[in-house]
Design an enzyme around this catalytic site. Structure first.
Site, PDB file in Angstrom:
ATOM      1  N   SER A 280       0.797  -1.237   0.000  1.00 19.10           N
ATOM      2  CA  SER A 280       0.000   0.000   0.000  1.00 19.10           C
ATOM      3  C   SER A 280       0.825   1.281   0.000  1.00 19.10           C
ATOM      4  O   SER A 280       0.261   2.365  -0.176  1.00 19.10           O
ATOM      5  CB  SER A 280      -0.950   0.014   1.190  1.00 19.10           C
TER       6      SER A 280
ATOM      7  N   LYS B 253       0.411   3.323  -2.957  1.00 20.20           N
ATOM      8  CA  LYS B 253      -0.802   4.147  -3.104  1.00 20.20           C
ATOM      9  C   LYS B 253      -0.485   5.649  -3.041  1.00 20.20           C
ATOM     10  O   LYS B 253      -1.186   6.446  -3.642  1.00 20.20           O
ATOM     11  CB  LYS B 253      -1.834   3.771  -2.030  1.00 20.20           C
TER      12      LYS B 253
ATOM     13  N   TYR C 113      -2.849  -2.787 -10.496  1.00 21.67           N
ATOM     14  CA  TYR C 113      -2.835  -2.626  -9.037  1.00 21.67           C
ATOM     15  C   TYR C 113      -1.939  -3.682  -8.373  1.00 21.67           C
ATOM     16  O   TYR C 113      -1.107  -3.359  -7.527  1.00 21.67           O
ATOM     17  CB  TYR C 113      -4.275  -2.709  -8.500  1.00 21.67           C
TER      18      TYR C 113
ATOM     19  N   TYR D  41      -4.779   3.421   7.615  1.00 21.64           N
ATOM     20  CA  TYR D  41      -6.174   2.935   7.572  1.00 21.64           C
ATOM     21  C   TYR D  41      -6.894   3.276   8.876  1.00 21.64           C
ATOM     22  O   TYR D  41      -6.773   4.387   9.370  1.00 21.64           O
ATOM     23  CB  TYR D  41      -6.226   1.425   7.287  1.00 21.64           C
TER      24      TYR D  41
ATOM     25  N   VAL E 219       1.272  -3.889   3.724  1.00 24.67           N
ATOM     26  CA  VAL E 219       1.304  -5.214   4.362  1.00 24.67           C
ATOM     27  C   VAL E 219       2.604  -5.990   4.092  1.00 24.67           C
ATOM     28  O   VAL E 219       2.798  -7.072   4.642  1.00 24.67           O
ATOM     29  CB  VAL E 219       0.091  -6.110   4.003  1.00 24.67           C
TER      30      VAL E 219
HETATM   31  N1  GLN Z   1      -1.693  -5.774  -2.074  1.00 24.31           N
HETATM   32  C1  GLN Z   1      -2.341  -5.598  -0.801  1.00 24.31           C
HETATM   33  C2  GLN Z   1      -3.834  -5.853  -0.987  1.00 24.31           C
HETATM   34  O1  GLN Z   1      -4.359  -5.513  -2.021  1.00 24.31           O
HETATM   35  C3  GLN Z   1      -2.105  -4.225  -0.299  1.00 24.31           C
HETATM   36  C4  GLN Z   1      -2.778  -3.960   1.012  1.00 24.31           C
HETATM   37  C5  GLN Z   1      -1.942  -3.224   2.016  1.00 24.31           C
HETATM   38  O2  GLN Z   1      -0.739  -3.064   1.910  1.00 24.31           O
HETATM   39  N2  GLN Z   1      -2.598  -2.848   3.068  1.00 24.31           N
HETATM   40  O3  GLN Z   1      -4.481  -6.369  -0.128  1.00 24.31           O
END
Ligand code: GLN
Length: 306
Positions: A62, A65, A190, A242, A260
């Site tokens: 993420s 992002k 993505y 988050y 993650v």
């Molecule tokens: N690739 C992970 C997902 O789509 C990214 C989520 C994250 O880093 N929180 O679930």
């Protein structure tokens, strides 16, 4: 002094890695060593300090992002953005589906959660999804000042194979007209962006640029506008971890973005960029020891922006 501080803090906090767990819902990520912990700091004079497994590669997840969001901000007005995605914090997990149906006129609450990031890719300039993806990947390399950054193929394939929650989010958004592209193509972009492999040094370098309001540390050239940097830092502060963003604002108090894969990119405005890596995560998907390390650092160096 900074070097010794990082080394001692890292060893002091390594035990927190045992309190978390590596992500297993993306099978390839479960192979990571849960006890890894690393940190890299770039101060605004360009000095670099690091400790622990700072040069161990991991996937951005993420953290990508925020770079997608920077491209979106370069290519759109805020009004165009708000028609599709807002910047409201979410009290649900990063892959939550429920709000897309019940709140916010089917718009993802913010670009830091999965639904918002998938929809963001579509808003990036490019003739097709492939060009949009390429633009974001090039932007990651440019901002990290590292042209050799690549996608980790095993993580990408693992995500693609198991990413049904993201498929659910994307197909739902297609049904409501929030996105218009081919869903599988958009998801493929993505998944690849989540699987971009970096080190603590790469994310510290991006963080330092944000800390310096978009100006290169090397020659002062503007690489990203100050206005965009300000918007990105605001959204990182309110949404970057988050549903953990509120507690993190209290305990650490730095605009940050987690992933993650175990990384956290943290910005100490006008002071330094910080990259940490610790793949053992807490229940909200944020690096367990990474957050503790940043908390201790923010406290000792009085870095909180509040
Ligand atoms: N690739 C992970 C997902 O789509 C990214 C989520 C994250 O880093 N929180 O679930």
């Amino acid at each position: 002094m900074m070097q010794e501080l990082l080394e001692s803090m890292l060893e002091e906090h390594r035990h927190w890695t045992k309190m978390g767990a590596v992500a297993t819902y993306i099978p390839e990520l479960s192979k990571q060593d849960s006890e890894s912990l690393g940190i890299c700091v770039y101060d605004l004079t360009g000095e670099v300090y690091h400790a622990g497994e700072w040069d161990k590669p991991f996937t951005m997840q993420s953290i990508s992002k925020i770079v997608t969001f920077m491209c979106v901000l370069q290519d759109n007005t805020m009004d165009t953005l708000y028609k599709k995605i807002t910047v409201a914090p979410s009290s649900d997990g990063f892959n939550s589906i429920v709000n897309l149906e019940t709140k916010n006129e089917h718009r993802p609450l913010n670009p830091m959660i999965n639904s918002g990031a998938i929809a963001s890719i579509e808003l990036v300039k490019g003739k097709n999804v492939e060009e949009k993806y390429e633009r974001i990947l090039q932007m990651i390399r440019f901002l990290a000042d590292n042209p050799s950054i690549e996608v980790n193929q095993s993580v990408y394939l693992s995500e693609k194979e198991t990413g049904d929650r993201n498929r659910a989010l994307a197909y739902f958004m297609k049904s409501t007209g929030t996105i218009e592209s081919d869903v599988e193509e958009l998801l493929d972009a993505y998944f690849r962006l989540c699987s971009v492999e970096i080190t603590c040094k790469d994310i510290a370098s991006i963080a330092a640029l944000l800390a310096n309001d978009g100006k290169s540390l090397r020659d002062g050239r503007e690489l990203m506008s100050k206005k965009i940097c300000k918007t990105v830092k605001a959204v990182m502060t309110t949404c970057g971890l988050y549903d953990g963003s509120g507690e993190y604002a209290v305990s650490v108090g730095l605009p940050s973005k987690s992933g993650v894969g175990g990384g956290i990119l943290a910005v100490s405005p006008h002071k330094m960029g910080i990259g940490v890596f610790g793949p053992a995560l807490d229940a909200k998907g944020n690096s367990m020891a990474g957050v503790k390390l940043l908390e201790s650092m923010a406290h000792r160096l009085e870095l909180s922006i509040f």
